[in-house]
Write a protein that holds these residues in place. Structure first.
Motif: not given
Length: 175
Positions: A34-39, A136-141, A143-151
């Protein structure tokens, strides 16, 4: 530049075309939480599918996951390097290779390897990439333009990202 589209693709044909030139699928399709993690990527999925071939069981699994939280389909792979003030990226998409070069180093983050693709839900397709969650943190998806990662890496001002979005768009339109 379209980063979200209506889901009007044939998922089976899209997955088959994206995977057809590669011997191991598990690096190509990930279920999403649900939070775009990749289990699946991290080996933490509750339900696992053992891939034997792209059969009906495999696509039933994908369809279930699309209707839960979506799946991420890797379509484009990139290897990057900086040489004498220029960023050089070698890209592969569905077995075809291309090179993208730029000297706009303020807007491009040069990384050794990355993958880009689409999040598929029943209603829409979202263009983005796998983001390494760190130790120890699951990779995640993201989207382009996202502020949830390296901008810089996901910025729509990044000329590499604009090029990749166009490549993936052409790939989807040619299905």
């Amino acid at each position: 530049m379209e980063i979200v589209r209506k889901n009007n693709i044939n998922v089976r044909k899209t997955v088959e075309k994206a995977i057809s030139n590669h011997p191991e699928f598990h690096f190509f399709v990930d279920e999403l939480s649900a939070d775009n993690r990749m289990p699946t990527y991290a080996g933490l999925a509750d339900e696992k599918y053992t891939f034997e071939e792209m059969d009906d069981g495999f696509f039933d699994f994908i369809n279930r996951k699309i209707h839960e939280n979506g799946v991420y389909l890797r379509i484009c792979y990139m290897a990057g390097q900086e040489v004498e003030g220029e960023a050089i990226f070698d890209l592969e998409i569905a077995g075809k290779s291309s090179t993208f070069k730029t000297n706009d180093l303020d807007r491009v983050q040069v990384v050794e390897m990355a993958d880009y693709g689409i999040k598929i839900t029943p209603e829409e397709i979202i263009f983005g990439a796998t983001i390494d969650g760190g130790c120890r943190i699951t990779p995640y998806f993201a989207e382009f333009g996202s502020k949830d990662c390296n901008e810089t890496f996901m910025s729509l001002e990044n000329p590499l990202n604009r090029y990749i979005i166009a490549l993936i768009g052409e790939f989807l339109d040619s299905i």
